[in-house]
Design a protein around this motif. Structure first.
Motif, PDB file in Angstrom:
ATOM      1  N   SER A  77      12.277  -0.714  -0.793  1.00 30.08           N
ATOM      2  CA  SER A  77      12.651  -0.616  -2.205  1.00 30.08           C
ATOM      3  C   SER A  77      13.901  -1.445  -2.480  1.00 30.08           C
ATOM      4  O   SER A  77      14.569  -1.919  -1.562  1.00 30.08           O
ATOM      5  N   ASN A 110       7.023   1.401 -12.080  1.00 29.72           N
ATOM      6  CA  ASN A 110       7.991   0.555 -11.381  1.00 29.72           C
ATOM      7  C   ASN A 110       9.012   0.057 -12.386  1.00 29.72           C
ATOM      8  O   ASN A 110       8.772   0.075 -13.605  1.00 29.72           O
ATOM      9  N   GLU A 154      10.939  -0.663  -6.983  1.00 29.61           N
ATOM     10  CA  GLU A 154       9.971   0.320  -6.483  1.00 29.61           C
ATOM     11  C   GLU A 154      10.492   1.738  -6.791  1.00 29.61           C
ATOM     12  O   GLU A 154      10.567   2.611  -5.934  1.00 29.61           O
ATOM     13  N   SER A 171       9.340   4.252  -8.085  1.00 32.59           N
ATOM     14  CA  SER A 171       8.469   5.404  -7.829  1.00 32.59           C
ATOM     15  C   SER A 171       8.864   6.153  -6.564  1.00 32.59           C
ATOM     16  O   SER A 171       8.538   7.333  -6.402  1.00 32.59           O
ATOM     17  N   MET A 172       9.557   5.472  -5.640  1.00 34.05           N
ATOM     18  CA  MET A 172       9.891   6.073  -4.348  1.00 34.05           C
ATOM     19  C   MET A 172      11.141   6.942  -4.384  1.00 34.05           C
ATOM     20  O   MET A 172      11.470   7.581  -3.384  1.00 34.05           O
ATOM     21  N   TYR A 232       5.969  10.173  -0.378  1.00 31.34           N
ATOM     22  CA  TYR A 232       6.132   8.720  -0.391  1.00 31.34           C
ATOM     23  C   TYR A 232       6.649   8.220  -1.744  1.00 31.34           C
ATOM     24  O   TYR A 232       7.519   7.347  -1.802  1.00 31.34           O
ATOM     25  N   GLN A 233       6.111   8.764  -2.842  1.00 29.08           N
ATOM     26  CA  GLN A 233       6.515   8.336  -4.182  1.00 29.08           C
ATOM     27  C   GLN A 233       6.782   9.561  -5.059  1.00 29.08           C
ATOM     28  O   GLN A 233       6.012   9.885  -5.958  1.00 29.08           O
ATOM     29  N   GLU A 260       6.758   9.066  -8.899  1.00 30.59           N
ATOM     30  CA  GLU A 260       5.431   8.699  -9.400  1.00 30.59           C
ATOM     31  C   GLU A 260       4.500   9.906  -9.471  1.00 30.59           C
ATOM     32  O   GLU A 260       3.715  10.038 -10.418  1.00 30.59           O
TER      33      GLU A 260
END
Length: 546
Positions: free
Chosen positions: A93, A269, A303, A305-306, A330-331, A334
Motif C-alpha cells: 500500500s 481506492n 490501496e 481498502s487495506m 486483508y481489506q 473495503e
C-alpha cells in the motif's frame, strides 16, 4: 385443571420455545455469537423472539455508535498512523507511481485513450482544448466476455488492436496510419509492475483472463504496439495509469484544487498527489536519478481498502463476513463500505432476522441462502423507495428472489431501515478515512507553527498561511459514490463536521478561509484520465528537450 397449573404450563411452554429458538439459531449461525477473538466464548445471545422493530433498533445502535464526531476523529488519527507507517515500508500500500506531474489545464491535443476494465474495453478519441476543457470526439465500447478473457497470451492484445483499428477507421481512412506515431494513453485496471510513466511489465492477470500466459515480464505497451502494427497502425503508448490515477488526472485538468481521487464501486481506492520526500526511498525501487531530480510530488496509489483494521469497530455480522472471507483481514475498510459487501452485510442481518424476529414469516428464500446473493443494487433501491406501501421494493424483491409468502409492509420497512443504517455507517467510515488522508497531507505539505488553542488551552499546530490551499477537491468515480442514493451527500456531511472540528482545534474559525474537503463527480474518468496522462507525459518530454 386449575388456573395456577395452566399458568405454570404456559410458562414452561414459553420457556421451551425460547430455548429451542436460541439453540436453533446457535446451531445454524454459530459464528454470529462468537466474540471477535474467535475463541468460542459466547457474546450475549437473544434467547427470546424479538419484534422486527426491536431488532432494527439494535442494528441501528450497533452501526451508529461509532459515528459520533469525537469517535471519528479518534479513528482518523489512528488510521493516519497506519498511513504514516505504510508510507515508509509497506510493499502492498501507499505505492508511488511514476506520474509526478499534474495537468495545468492548458495542455492541448487529440489523443487516443484506451480503457481496459474487467468486463469492458473502450477506445476513444479525445480532444484537450485548454482552459480545462476536453471532449470525447468518438468512443467505441466492446464487451470483454468469457470468450475474450480466454484469449491466450498475445491473442488478447491482437483483439484489442482490431478494436482500436475499427474505431480509428471511423475517424478517418488514414487515422493512425500516418508517418508520425499516434499517441495513446492506457487506463489498465489490473496490477502491473510499472517501470516508467509509459511502461510496465505484465504480471499474472487473474479474474479469468489468460492474456498473461506467456507474456509475464513483457512490456505492456510494446505488446499493444506490436499487435497494432499487425493492423497497419503507427501508434505509441505514452502513458499507462491505473483507475484511481486516471480519475485524479481527469478532474485535475479542469480543477487545479484536485489533489486526490476516490474510487468507490465494487471496490474502493484512493490516489493522492503526495510529496516525494515523505515516502520511504525503498518504495521507489530502481529509478533513474533524473526522475528524482524532476519529481517533487508523485501520485500515490494508497490501496486505502487495506486500512482501518483493528480501528473501525465491527458488528457481529462484519466479523462473520470477515472470518468466512477467502482473505480475512486483508481489506478491512473495503469489507464495510463497498458495493461488493454492503448487500452481503444486509443479507447476514436478514438471516438472523428470519431466525429470531420472523422476517418473511420466518422463512428465508432459498435464493438468499448463498453468500453474496443479495446485490447492493437492491439495497440502494430499497433505500430510495420512500412510498408508504413500498410496492416497488416488493416487486423488485419478488423478481430477484422467490418468496412463498410475499414480503409484508412491515418486512419491507425493516429492510429499508437496515439498508439506511448499513449505508450510513459506510459513508461515515469512508469520511473518516478521507479525513485521515487530508490531515496527513496537510501535515507534510505546509509549514506549521506552534500556538495555543483558545478552546482547549493546549499546544497545537497551525499553518502559518491560512489560505484555502489546504482545501481539497476529491475526484469521485464509481457506482456507490456517484449513484447510490444520498451516499455522497451523507459522506460530505460527515466530512463537513470533521473538518469543522479540526479547524476549530487549530484555531481556524473564519468560515471564509477555513479549509474544506469537497467530493466532486468525475464522470468518464478512466477514459479521460488516460488522455490527460498522455498530454502530461508529452508536455514533460517537450520540457525536457528544451
Amino acid at each position: 385443571m386449575t388456573a395456577p397449573l395452566i399458568k405454570v404450563l404456559h410458562k414452561m411452554q414459553e420457556l421451551f420455545q425460547n430455548v429451542f429458538a436460541a439453540l436453533e439459531t446457535i446451531l445454524l449461525f454459530p459464528s454470529l455469537f462468537r466474540n471477535h477473538s474467535g475463541k468460542g466464548r459466547f457474546q450475549v445471545a437473544y434467547w427470546r423472539r424479538r419484534t422486527l422493530d426491536s431488532f432494527a433498533d439494535e442494528v441501528e445502535t450497533l452501526f451508529s455508535a461509532p459515528l459520533s464526531t469525537r469517535n471519528m476523529l479518534t479513528m482518523s488519527e489512528k488510521i493516519r498512523e497506519q498511513f504514516r507507517s505504510s508510507l515508509q515500508s509497506s510493499p502492498m500500500s501507499m505505492l508511488p507511481s511514476y506520474t509526478h506531474m499534474l495537468p495545468s489545464g492548458t495542455e492541448k491535443g487529440t489523443f487516443v485513450a484506451l480503457d481496459v476494465g474487467g468486463s469492458t474495453f473502450r477506445v476513444a478519441l479525445i480532444e484537450l482544448r485548454g482552459n480545462g476543457k476536453m471532449e470525447i470526439l468518438r468512443v467505441k465500447s466492446d464487451c470483454i466476455d468469457n470468450n475474450v478473457k480466454l484469449l491466450d497470451g498475445t491473442l488478447f492484445f491482437d483483439w484489442m488492436a482490431e478494436k482500436i483499428a475499427s474505431m480509428l477507421s471511423e475517424v478517418g481512412e488514414n487515422c493512425g496510419r500516418e508517418s508520425t506515431p499516434l499517441s495513446m494513453g492506457l487506463s489498465w485496471s489490473f496490477p502491473i509492475e510499472q517501470t516508467s510513466v509509459s511502461s510496465g511489465l505484465v504480471i499474472h492477470m487473474g479474474k479469468g483472463f489468460l492474456c498473461s500466459n506467456g507474456t509475464v515480464g513483457q512490456e505492456l505497451g510494446d505488446l499493444i504496439v506490436r499487435s497494432c502494427r499487425k493492423q497497419g497502425l503507427n501508434v505509441q503508448v505514452d502513458a499507462i495509469v491505473n483507475d484511481s490515477s486516471a480519475t485524479l488526472l481527469s478532474r485535475a485538468y479542469g480543477d487545479p484544487k484536485t489533489r486526490m481521487s476516490l474510487i468507490l464501486g465494487t471496490g474502493t481506492n484512493v490516489a493522492i498527489h503526495f510529496p516525494v520526500h515523505e515516502i520511504g526511498l525503498a518504495k521507489f525501487g530502481v529509478r533513474p536519478q533524473e526522475w528524482f531530480d524532476r519529481a517533487k510530488h508523485v501520485i500515490v496509489n494508497s490501496e486505502m481498502s487495506m486500512f482501518g483494521g483493528g480501528i473501525l469497530p465491527m458488528t457481529r455480522w462484519d466479523e462473520y463476513l470477515n472470518s468466512t472471507h477467502l482473505r480475512p483481514d486483508y481489506q478491512p475498510l473495503e469489507y464495510m463500505i463497498t458495493g461488493r459487501y454492503l448487500g452481503e452485510i444486509v443479507r447476514l442481518i436478514m438471516v438472523e432476522a428470519v431466525e429470531t424476529a420472523r422476517l418473511f414469516g420466518g422463512e428465508l428464500p432459498h435464493s438468499m441462502r448463498e453468500p453474496y446473493s443479495f446485490d447492493t443494487s437492491i439495497v440502494a433501491f430499497l433505500e430510495a423507495d420512500t412510498s408508504a406501501s413500498l410496492s416497488s421494493s416488493a416487486a423488485l424483491l419478488q423478481k430477484e428472489h422467490t418468496f412463498h409468502v410475499s414480503p409484508s409492509v412491515e418486512d419491507l420497512r425493516f429492510l429499508r431501515r437496515v439498508c439506511q443504517t448499513v449505508s450510513e455507517r459506510a459513508a461515515g467510515y469512508l469520511a473518516t478515512a478521507i479525513h485521515s488522508m487530508w490531515c496527513l497531507r496537510n501535515e507534510v505539505e505546509f509549514p506549521h507553527t506552534s500556538t495555543t488553542s483558545a478552546k482547549t488551552n493546549q499546544q497545537v499546530t497551525v499553518v502559518e498561511s491560512e489560505d484555502q490551499s489546504r482545501s481539497l477537491s476529491i475526484a469521485c468515480d464509481g457506482s456507490v459514490i456517484n449513484k447510490y442514493p444520498g451516499f455522497r451527500d451523507r459522506c460530505q456531511n460527515h466530512l463537513k463536521q470533521l473538518t469543522k472540528e479540526t479547524n476549530m482545534l487549530l484555531g481556524i474559525e473564519d468560515r471564509a478561509t477555513a479549509p474544506y474537503i469537497s467530493l466532486e463527480f468525475a464522470p468518464e474518468s478512466a477514459i479521460l484520465g488516460a488522455a490527460v496522462g498522455v498530454a502530461v507525459a508529452v508536455a514533460e518530454k517537450q520540457s525536457d528537450s528544451k
